[in-house]
Scaffold this motif. Sequence first.
Motif, mmCIF file in Angstrom:
data_model
loop_
_atom_site.group_PDB
_atom_site.id
_atom_site.type_symbol
_atom_site.label_atom_id
_atom_site.label_comp_id
_atom_site.label_asym_id
_atom_site.label_seq_id
_atom_site.Cartn_x
_atom_site.Cartn_y
_atom_site.Cartn_z
ATOM 1 N N PRO A 96 -40.522 -39.976 -39.950
ATOM 2 C CA PRO A 96 -39.477 -40.423 -39.021
ATOM 3 C C PRO A 96 -38.505 -41.379 -39.709
ATOM 4 O O PRO A 96 -38.879 -42.144 -40.609
ATOM 5 C CB PRO A 96 -40.274 -41.126 -37.916
ATOM 6 N N ILE A 97 -37.240 -41.319 -39.291
ATOM 7 C CA ILE A 97 -36.202 -42.136 -39.927
ATOM 8 C C ILE A 97 -36.300 -43.570 -39.413
ATOM 9 O O ILE A 97 -36.174 -43.812 -38.206
ATOM 10 C CB ILE A 97 -34.804 -41.571 -39.629
ATOM 11 N N PRO A 98 -36.510 -44.543 -40.305
ATOM 12 C CA PRO A 98 -36.496 -45.945 -39.858
ATOM 13 C C PRO A 98 -35.059 -46.428 -39.669
ATOM 14 O O PRO A 98 -34.184 -46.161 -40.493
ATOM 15 C CB PRO A 98 -37.197 -46.682 -41.007
ATOM 16 N N VAL A 99 -34.815 -47.118 -38.570
ATOM 17 C CA VAL A 99 -33.475 -47.632 -38.256
ATOM 18 C C VAL A 99 -33.589 -49.144 -38.086
ATOM 19 O O VAL A 99 -34.333 -49.633 -37.221
ATOM 20 C CB VAL A 99 -32.909 -46.984 -36.977
ATOM 21 N N ALA A 100 -32.841 -49.871 -38.921
ATOM 22 C CA ALA A 100 -32.963 -51.333 -38.927
ATOM 23 C C ALA A 100 -31.898 -52.024 -38.081
ATOM 24 O O ALA A 100 -32.083 -53.176 -37.679
ATOM 25 C CB ALA A 100 -32.896 -51.863 -40.359
ATOM 26 N N SER A 101 -30.778 -51.335 -37.810
ATOM 27 C CA SER A 101 -29.684 -51.995 -37.082
ATOM 28 C C SER A 101 -28.962 -50.981 -36.210
ATOM 29 O O SER A 101 -29.128 -49.764 -36.369
ATOM 30 C CB SER A 101 -28.703 -52.635 -38.068
ATOM 31 N N PHE B 9 -37.345 -37.762 -35.658
ATOM 32 C CA PHE B 9 -37.143 -36.720 -36.660
ATOM 33 C C PHE B 9 -36.902 -37.351 -38.031
ATOM 34 O O PHE B 9 -36.631 -38.550 -38.157
ATOM 35 C CB PHE B 9 -35.965 -35.813 -36.282
ATOM 36 N N SER B 10 -36.972 -36.493 -39.077
ATOM 37 C CA SER B 10 -36.762 -36.957 -40.444
ATOM 38 C C SER B 10 -35.305 -36.748 -40.858
ATOM 39 O O SER B 10 -34.489 -36.229 -40.087
ATOM 40 C CB SER B 10 -37.695 -36.209 -41.404
ATOM 41 N N GLU B 11 -34.982 -37.143 -42.082
ATOM 42 C CA GLU B 11 -33.611 -37.033 -42.589
ATOM 43 C C GLU B 11 -33.127 -35.591 -42.613
ATOM 44 O O GLU B 11 -31.932 -35.326 -42.623
ATOM 45 C CB GLU B 11 -33.542 -37.609 -44.013
ATOM 46 N N PHE B 12 -34.048 -34.649 -42.631
ATOM 47 C CA PHE B 12 -33.683 -33.237 -42.696
ATOM 48 C C PHE B 12 -32.814 -32.820 -41.512
ATOM 49 O O PHE B 12 -31.896 -32.013 -41.661
ATOM 50 C CB PHE B 12 -34.967 -32.402 -42.740
ATOM 51 N N VAL B 13 -33.078 -33.380 -40.342
ATOM 52 C CA VAL B 13 -32.395 -32.935 -39.120
ATOM 53 C C VAL B 13 -30.895 -33.241 -39.157
ATOM 54 O O VAL B 13 -30.065 -32.326 -39.006
ATOM 55 C CB VAL B 13 -33.074 -33.540 -37.878
ATOM 56 N N PRO B 14 -30.459 -34.505 -39.327
ATOM 57 C CA PRO B 14 -29.007 -34.744 -39.362
ATOM 58 C C PRO B 14 -28.322 -34.064 -40.539
ATOM 59 O O PRO B 14 -27.167 -33.626 -40.425
ATOM 60 C CB PRO B 14 -28.900 -36.272 -39.457
ATOM 61 N N LYS B 15 -29.030 -33.951 -41.657
ATOM 62 C CA LYS B 15 -28.412 -33.303 -42.815
ATOM 63 C C LYS B 15 -28.230 -31.812 -42.574
ATOM 64 O O LYS B 15 -27.197 -31.244 -42.943
ATOM 65 C CB LYS B 15 -29.264 -33.552 -44.058
ATOM 66 N N VAL B 16 -29.221 -31.168 -41.971
ATOM 67 C CA VAL B 16 -29.081 -29.745 -41.668
ATOM 68 C C VAL B 16 -27.980 -29.513 -40.635
ATOM 69 O O VAL B 16 -27.179 -28.573 -40.754
ATOM 70 C CB VAL B 16 -30.427 -29.169 -41.169
ATOM 71 N N TYR B 17 -27.916 -30.376 -39.634
ATOM 72 C CA TYR B 17 -26.877 -30.227 -38.618
ATOM 73 C C TYR B 17 -25.490 -30.372 -39.254
ATOM 74 O O TYR B 17 -24.562 -29.610 -38.927
ATOM 75 C CB TYR B 17 -27.084 -31.271 -37.522
#
Length: 711
Positions: free
Chosen positions: A356-361, A390-398
Amino acid sequence: MASAETAAENERILREIESTDTNCIGPTLRSVYDGQEHGLFMDKLEGRIRNHDREIEKMCNHHFQGFVDSITELLKVRGEAQKLKCQVTETNQKLQTDGKEVQCRLQQRNIATTIDKLTHCLPVLEMYSKLQEQMRSKRYYPALRTLEQLEESCLPQAGSYRFCGIMSENIPRLRTHIRDASMSDLKDFLESIRKHSDKIGETAMKQVYPGKSHCLLIQKQSELHFILNSLILTQVFRMCVCFTQAHAFFFVVEDHILHATQGLVNRAYVEELWELALSKTIAALRTHSSYCTDPDLILDLKNLIVLFADTLQGYGFPVNQLFDMLLEMRDQYGEILLKKWNQSFRQLLDQDNYSPIPVASRDEYQRIAGQFPFQDPELDKMPFPKKLPFSEFVPKVYSQLKEFIYACLKYSEDLHLSSTEIDDMIRKSTNLLLTRTLSHCLQYAIKKKNVGLAELVQIIINTTHLEQSCHYLEEFISNITSVPPDTINATKLYGTSTFKDARHAAEEEIYTNLNQKIDQFLQLADYDWAAAQGGGQASDYLSDLIAFLCSTFAVFTHLPGKVAQTACMSACKHLSTSLLQLLLEADVRQVSMGALQQFNVDVKECEKFARAGPVPGFQGDTLLLAFIDLRQLLDLFTQWDWSTYLADYGLPTCKYLRVNPHTALALLEKMKDTSRKNNMFAQFRKNERDKQKLIDTVVKQLRNLIATNQA
């Protein structure tokens, strides 16, 4: 008597001296000096020497005359040899004199052969010299013709000389040099065109404005004709064979000549010339573009062809064939895009950390939300830092999907297509990307070796979110094509089915991997099937297996409930079936009651795991049903409740409804063998005899029961 023996001994010694090698005469002489009659032996020796001297003298007298005769004959031969030498010298001089004429004839023949060979070689050298001169004078089209004639005609006729081989090897380099040089000259020529573009443009613009005098129009047309003819016709016509791009300038000139003069050319000639050039241009473009693998280059080529077609169409030339060819190239462009995006998807899958993508801000959260349409009110309420599911794959694929759509749109521009046609083209290409390229890449990621359960779980989560984003892609395409998604006969995207199929494949892979892990733990099982008494706690291998399953199902928290429940139920069923097979396998020839008790403890541990609810969502003891077959079988044997089983068999309310008689018989046979082997004196103890009789009775009844059911 003594003198006779001495004489015989001396005679023997003399014979030895005459016949013995000088290297071995020492012992013989020693015997002489050691003897008593030394003087007598010397007398004998002197007499023997005199005899030999007389024989030698006789032999020399006998052969002397022959020696003298031989010397005389040799002196005579010397004179004859001198005469022969003189004759040979004289004969040689005559042969040298007579051979000069023959040598001249041979030289004449060699000269004739040389002239013949040079006759075939000189055209090659002349042609090569002509080629060099044409290249120096930048006459590239004649140079190409000369090069072709040299390669196809002159060199084969010349023969296999070394210089011919060198020329043949240089032909590709010369052809490349001509191409590069003509390209360089074309660029220089186009640069010169640019210098005069203002004047050409000014003249051309004045032609389209009404109200100008006829003389002025003719004057401007003449200026245009002169400029184009001097700058384009003489330069481009020589290069049109090398570069078809020059056709536009050529036909602009022809069109100006057609309209500005009378009698020089006619419409039929120009149209015939255009059809010929168009067919050759299309054939060349089809051939060479088929080797192209760069989508950007295909796009540039398409833009050049569109510019070429629009320019010629403005002058009245039919260009429908060019646009038809561009529609054919669209399929090739789409295939090239699919290959390029296949590499991009593979790279994204290989580089993804499946976490999962960690989001700090909030800024970082907004950045990801800008890449991928994700909405989760519950997650929005959580404080930072937090994790997206989801992982980084999702936004990159989109993002890659949108880039692909943009790439398809770029090709459809300026092709004079309707919005509906463009929308349909983009949707069909996107469907190919989803159903073929992305689907295969996801299958590759799912099926590749050493993929872990955590990665498979993340793939399911990723495909779930990508499936939910498909309607956003529909809206995105509609926005850029201005075609509503609910238009009649509009092509629908197959993204939902693509991601569903990938998710189902990942789920099946999870079930398979879980079963394989269970099998690996079961291979560590080491039961003592002849144990007299069972242990009080579960086996080590089973404890480790339960711990693994607990940690694994803890990772399934983000999975859809049905997937986690199915995986858990599948694992429990597989575990139950494998344990039963372990109990009944042929290698296990005997099973004691103590071993069965230990096995029962392990099954209770499995039931404890199922009862604890490792995955939420099961109603009641639903998960325990996975072990119901084992439980009823073990209860039957540990409680030895055969009377109930045999009496109620086949009834819906039977306590041991899940116990198959074949299974019960097989296990009972193993216990029967154990009872016989471990109780050597069983026949002397009444309890053991009664137990053995009971087992035999149950075995007989089970066999009758099986036979009855089969009948």
